[in-house]
Design an enzyme around this catalytic site. Structure first.
Site, PDB file in Angstrom:
ATOM      1  N   CYS A  68      12.744   1.309   2.318  1.00 55.70           N
ATOM      2  CA  CYS A  68      11.071   1.489   3.336  1.00 55.70           C
ATOM      3  C   CYS A  68      11.115  -0.155   3.291  1.00 55.70           C
ATOM      4  CB  CYS A  68      10.486   1.599   2.194  1.00 55.70           C
ATOM      5  SG  CYS A  68       9.002   1.707   2.298  1.00 55.70           S
TER       6      CYS A  68
ATOM      7  N   LYS B  85       0.134   8.447 -12.397  1.00 52.83           N
ATOM      8  CA  LYS B  85       1.235   7.381 -12.336  1.00 52.83           C
ATOM      9  C   LYS B  85       0.850   6.306 -13.318  1.00 52.83           C
ATOM     10  CE  LYS B  85       2.918   7.406  -7.459  1.00 52.83           C
ATOM     11  NZ  LYS B  85       3.936   7.691  -7.523  1.00 52.83           N
TER      12      LYS B  85
ATOM     13  N   CYS C  77       7.766  -1.374   0.930  1.00 52.33           N
ATOM     14  CA  CYS C  77       8.693  -1.717  -0.025  1.00 52.33           C
ATOM     15  C   CYS C  77       9.378  -2.772  -0.757  1.00 52.33           C
ATOM     16  CB  CYS C  77       9.016  -0.256  -0.846  1.00 52.33           C
ATOM     17  SG  CYS C  77       8.240   1.189   0.606  1.00 52.33           S
TER      18      CYS C  77
ATOM     19  N   THR D 264       3.169   4.058   0.533  1.00 48.99           N
ATOM     20  CA  THR D 264       4.064   4.041   1.997  1.00 48.99           C
ATOM     21  C   THR D 264       4.339   5.759   2.840  1.00 48.99           C
ATOM     22  OG1 THR D 264       6.017   3.697   1.268  1.00 48.99           O
ATOM     23  CG2 THR D 264       4.877   1.462   1.769  1.00 48.99           C
TER      24      THR D 264
ATOM     25  N   HIS E  37       6.154  -2.019 -11.994  1.00 51.92           N
ATOM     26  CA  HIS E  37       5.638  -0.482 -12.043  1.00 51.92           C
ATOM     27  C   HIS E  37       5.101  -0.382 -11.822  1.00 51.92           C
ATOM     28  CE1 HIS E  37       8.647   2.754 -11.987  1.00 51.92           C
ATOM     29  NE2 HIS E  37       7.459   3.156 -11.037  1.00 51.92           N
TER      30      HIS E  37
ATOM     31  N   ARG F 121       0.954  -1.134  -0.501  1.00 50.88           N
ATOM     32  CA  ARG F 121      -0.429  -0.107   0.455  1.00 50.88           C
ATOM     33  C   ARG F 121       0.740   1.039  -0.077  1.00 50.88           C
ATOM     34  NH1 ARG F 121      -1.939  -0.078   6.941  1.00 50.88           N
ATOM     35  NH2 ARG F 121       0.691   0.041   7.113  1.00 50.88           N
TER      36      ARG F 121
ATOM     37  N   TRP G  98      14.388   3.742  -8.759  1.00 50.97           N
ATOM     38  CA  TRP G  98      13.438   3.232 -10.167  1.00 50.97           C
ATOM     39  C   TRP G  98      14.594   3.468 -11.437  1.00 50.97           C
ATOM     40  CZ3 TRP G  98      10.284  -0.954 -10.312  1.00 50.97           C
ATOM     41  CH2 TRP G  98       9.216  -0.359  -9.133  1.00 50.97           C
TER      42      TRP G  98
HETATM   43  P1  FAD Z   1       8.402   7.119  -9.737  1.00 50.37           P
HETATM   44  O1  FAD Z   1       7.186   5.909  -9.357  1.00 50.37           O
HETATM   45  O2  FAD Z   1       9.626   6.841  -8.840  1.00 50.37           O
HETATM   46  O3  FAD Z   1       9.099   6.664 -10.843  1.00 50.37           O
HETATM   47  C1  FAD Z   1      10.303   7.115 -11.431  1.00 50.37           C
HETATM   48  C2  FAD Z   1      10.359   7.339 -12.810  1.00 50.37           C
HETATM   49  O4  FAD Z   1      10.507   6.461 -13.759  1.00 50.37           O
HETATM   50  C3  FAD Z   1       9.239   8.316 -13.184  1.00 50.37           C
HETATM   51  O5  FAD Z   1       9.262   9.937 -13.183  1.00 50.37           O
HETATM   52  C4  FAD Z   1       8.896   8.036 -15.048  1.00 50.37           C
HETATM   53  O6  FAD Z   1       9.928   8.880 -15.742  1.00 50.37           O
HETATM   54  C5  FAD Z   1       9.454   6.522 -14.803  1.00 50.37           C
HETATM   55  N1  FAD Z   1       7.882   5.969 -14.544  1.00 50.37           N
HETATM   56  C6  FAD Z   1       7.372   5.080 -13.808  1.00 50.37           C
HETATM   57  N2  FAD Z   1       6.577   4.893 -13.944  1.00 50.37           N
HETATM   58  C7  FAD Z   1       6.978   4.200 -15.027  1.00 50.37           C
HETATM   59  C8  FAD Z   1       6.514   3.338 -15.613  1.00 50.37           C
HETATM   60  N3  FAD Z   1       4.985   1.971 -14.748  1.00 50.37           N
HETATM   61  N4  FAD Z   1       7.412   2.141 -16.669  1.00 50.37           N
HETATM   62  C9  FAD Z   1       8.357   2.813 -16.635  1.00 50.37           C
HETATM   63  N5  FAD Z   1       8.805   3.515 -16.282  1.00 50.37           N
HETATM   64  C10 FAD Z   1       7.502   4.530 -15.101  1.00 50.37           C
HETATM   65  N6  FAD Z   1       5.531   3.135  -2.098  1.00 50.37           N
HETATM   66  C11 FAD Z   1       4.436   3.101  -2.216  1.00 50.37           C
HETATM   67  O7  FAD Z   1       4.154   3.648  -1.769  1.00 50.37           O
HETATM   68  N7  FAD Z   1       3.880   1.766  -1.794  1.00 50.37           N
HETATM   69  C12 FAD Z   1       4.640   0.747  -1.691  1.00 50.37           C
HETATM   70  O8  FAD Z   1       4.647  -0.198  -1.652  1.00 50.37           O
HETATM   71  C13 FAD Z   1       6.140   1.399  -2.693  1.00 50.37           C
HETATM   72  N8  FAD Z   1       7.266   0.160  -3.640  1.00 50.37           N
HETATM   73  C14 FAD Z   1       7.784   0.550  -4.116  1.00 50.37           C
HETATM   74  C15 FAD Z   1       8.957  -0.126  -4.613  1.00 50.37           C
HETATM   75  C16 FAD Z   1      10.254  -0.057  -5.015  1.00 50.37           C
HETATM   76  C17 FAD Z   1      11.335  -1.463  -5.819  1.00 50.37           C
HETATM   77  C18 FAD Z   1      10.469   1.334  -5.253  1.00 50.37           C
HETATM   78  C19 FAD Z   1      11.698   1.359  -6.094  1.00 50.37           C
HETATM   79  C20 FAD Z   1       9.569   2.127  -4.581  1.00 50.37           C
HETATM   80  C21 FAD Z   1       8.224   1.610  -4.206  1.00 50.37           C
HETATM   81  N9  FAD Z   1       7.475   2.637  -3.656  1.00 50.37           N
HETATM   82  C22 FAD Z   1       6.595   2.667  -3.043  1.00 50.37           C
HETATM   83  C23 FAD Z   1       7.693   4.083  -4.231  1.00 50.37           C
HETATM   84  C24 FAD Z   1       6.937   4.555  -5.569  1.00 50.37           C
HETATM   85  O9  FAD Z   1       7.437   3.704  -6.548  1.00 50.37           O
HETATM   86  C25 FAD Z   1       7.328   5.807  -6.312  1.00 50.37           C
HETATM   87  O10 FAD Z   1       8.541   5.848  -6.513  1.00 50.37           O
HETATM   88  C26 FAD Z   1       7.217   6.767  -5.164  1.00 50.37           C
HETATM   89  O11 FAD Z   1       5.500   6.643  -5.142  1.00 50.37           O
HETATM   90  C27 FAD Z   1       7.008   8.354  -6.417  1.00 50.37           C
HETATM   91  O12 FAD Z   1       6.393   8.381  -6.835  1.00 50.37           O
HETATM   92  P2  FAD Z   1       7.409   9.498  -8.877  1.00 50.37           P
HETATM   93  O13 FAD Z   1       5.782   9.470  -8.952  1.00 50.37           O
HETATM   94  O14 FAD Z   1       8.123  10.664  -8.130  1.00 50.37           O
HETATM   95  O15 FAD Z   1       8.230   8.158  -9.809  1.00 50.37           O
END
Ligand code: FAD
Length: 433
Positions: free
Chosen positions: A354, A255, A357, A155, A226, A153, A166
């Protein structure tokens, strides 16, 4: 949303969003039952807190919010056969030797005779077939976690640390355009883990038709994972002003939905898992389910069989036979490279700052890694031609691999359901007065 029966998912056999939704409506109740009602699928053993990140991170920002915490399950709550005491009797990577050690100790035989070494460790000849670094369950740093008590969920774990992870993950997909090819066409960027700029995602999507099918599959799996993680965190979102948990449509639009290719990749990743489950059909009899009672072992086996048979009733949307089809020496080198890069992604999970995560990141990379192993390293018993010249060793999966595979499939399945729920929310909010 509107044209979901027309939207074809790239790199599948013409599967549409509607096809996947149809299959998932039949499969998701079985997955829900398996993951929520059996101890077998609920308890996952891993080294969550004591593994060092092997990669250089510029910052050390860790998630301090309560939502990042993970509740550990006391050993007294897990079946005796999985306790450290019982597991500690199994050592080394040689099944025969361990069997002798175990058999010489009558006190543990009662429990241990029902569990085979293959529940915990891959066979020596299997280690080359691994797509993941899976934690050694005999490691004293391992703990049991109940997945039901620690749902995936929101976090609050965010940029810059999360985003950097990422970027490092996607860096494993980047085709090497800078270095000339020497021996064989390199699938991926070699070496450096320097993150590419953010804008890479757009450039990659524009150039994707210049990539090989192997590169596209590698990227789509990670991007799909992702998207699924983003869907879960937006559906199980904490409104920080009201303290209420619930779906956040804007989060999902931002997202996932505003990037159609992220949605496509989620459906693609689902079709790949679907095919891996389908391929398990015919291998089920050789798998050990490692439960503490014959009754429960049969129950898990039956439930998995029902799931696999249900999957088998539907068309195959992902066709693994179109990958690694070139000259055998080159194909095998490419596959090795594919495996190594996926292993790096799995090792990157230890850098996630985290706990919650990291838990789900480790499970899902293990789940996809297991699916890739089934697809590319195991003979297709329903197809007489073994296109990958796989070894004749039957499918061997450790308990943690089976648990990770089924739970990962369940994650993706729930994401497909959440997309439908977000659709209903959207329609509700945009109804004319
Ligand atoms: P991010 O999701 O951090 O994405 C970074 C960049 O990747 C984006 O700017 C874009 O260029 C690219 N991108 C984004 N989505 C995609 C896609 N689907 N395909 C290709 N490129 C893409 N947060 C939680 O709240 N709960 C969780 O359980 C959780 N689990 C995580 C698990 C992992 C392994 C990691 C690395 C992170 C996790 N996070 C979790 C954090 C979350 O995924 C995001 O990093 C955070 O919410 C910030 O999101 P953001 O919109 O800034 O971009």
């Amino acid at each position: 949303f509107e044209n979901d029966t027309k939207h074809v998912i790239p790199d599948t056999s013409e599967a549409t969003f509607g096809d996947i939704k149809y299959v998932n409506e039949r499969i998701s109740p079985l997955l829900k039952d398996l993951t929520e009602k059996s101890d077998y699928m609920r308890f996952y053993r891993l080294n969550l807190f004591n593994k060092e990140c092997k990669y250089k991170m510029d910052d050390n920002v860790f998630c301090g919010s309560n939502a990042c915490n993970v509740v550990i399950t006391e050993e007294s709550s897990v079946p005796e056969i999985w306790s450290s005491k019982s597991l500690g009797k199994l050592e080394g990577f040689m099944p025969e030797l361990s069997r002798q050690i175990v058999e010489s100790d009558q006190s543990v035989m009662e429990n241990v005779d029902k569990i085979s070494q293959s529940c915990l460790l891959e066979r020596l000849d299997d280690q080359d077939r691994q797509y993941c670094y899976v934690d050694n369950e005999l490691d004293s740093g391992c703990v049991y976690i109940s997945l039901l008590d620690n749902p995936e969920r929101f976090t609050g774990y965010a940029a810059p640390h999360a985003t950097r992870i990422w970027e490092m993950i996607y860096n494993e997909c980047l085709p090497d355009e800078s270095e000339p090819t020497i021996d064989f066409p390199s699938l991926f960027l070699q070496g450096s883990l320097a993150p590419p700029p953010h804008s890479q995602e757009k450039i990659w999507n524009e150039r994707m038709d210049m990539w090989s099918i192997e590169q596209r599959v590698f990227y789509r799996v990670l991007s799909g994972m992702h998207s699924s993680i983003s869907t879960h965190l937006c559906y199980n979102y904490l409104n920080q002003s009201t303290g209420v948990w619930g779906p956040n449509l804007n989060c999902f639009m931002e997202k996932v939905l505003s990037h159609p290719e992220r949605l496509e990749n989620l459906y693609f990743a689902y079709s790949l898992l679907l095919r891996a489950m389908d391929k398990m059909n015919g291998h089920l009899d050789t798998l050990t389910f490692c439960h503490d009672s014959a009754l429960q072992d049969t129950e898990v086996r039956h439930k998995i069989r029902d799931l696999v048979e249900m999957v088998d009733r539907h068309p195959r949307y992902f066709d693994e036979s179109v990958l690694f089809t070139g000259e055998p020496v080159l194909s095998s080198a490419m596959k090795k490279e594919f495996r190594e890069h996926f292993r790096t992604v799995s090792a990157l999970m230890d850098c996630v700052g985290c706990e919650r995560c990291r838990l789900w990141g480790k499970i899902q990379t293990n789940g996809f890694g297991t699916a890739l192993k089934i697809l590319f390293e195991v003979p297709d018993v329903e197809n007489e031609i073994d296109q990958f010249e796989t070894t004749s060793t039957p499918l061997q999966l450790r308990r943690s691999e089976i648990v990770a595979l089924v739970n990962t499939f369940d994650r993706l399945s729930r994401s497909i359901n959440y997309i439908q729920k977000f659709h209903e929310l959207y329609v509700g909010q945009h109804q004319p007065e």
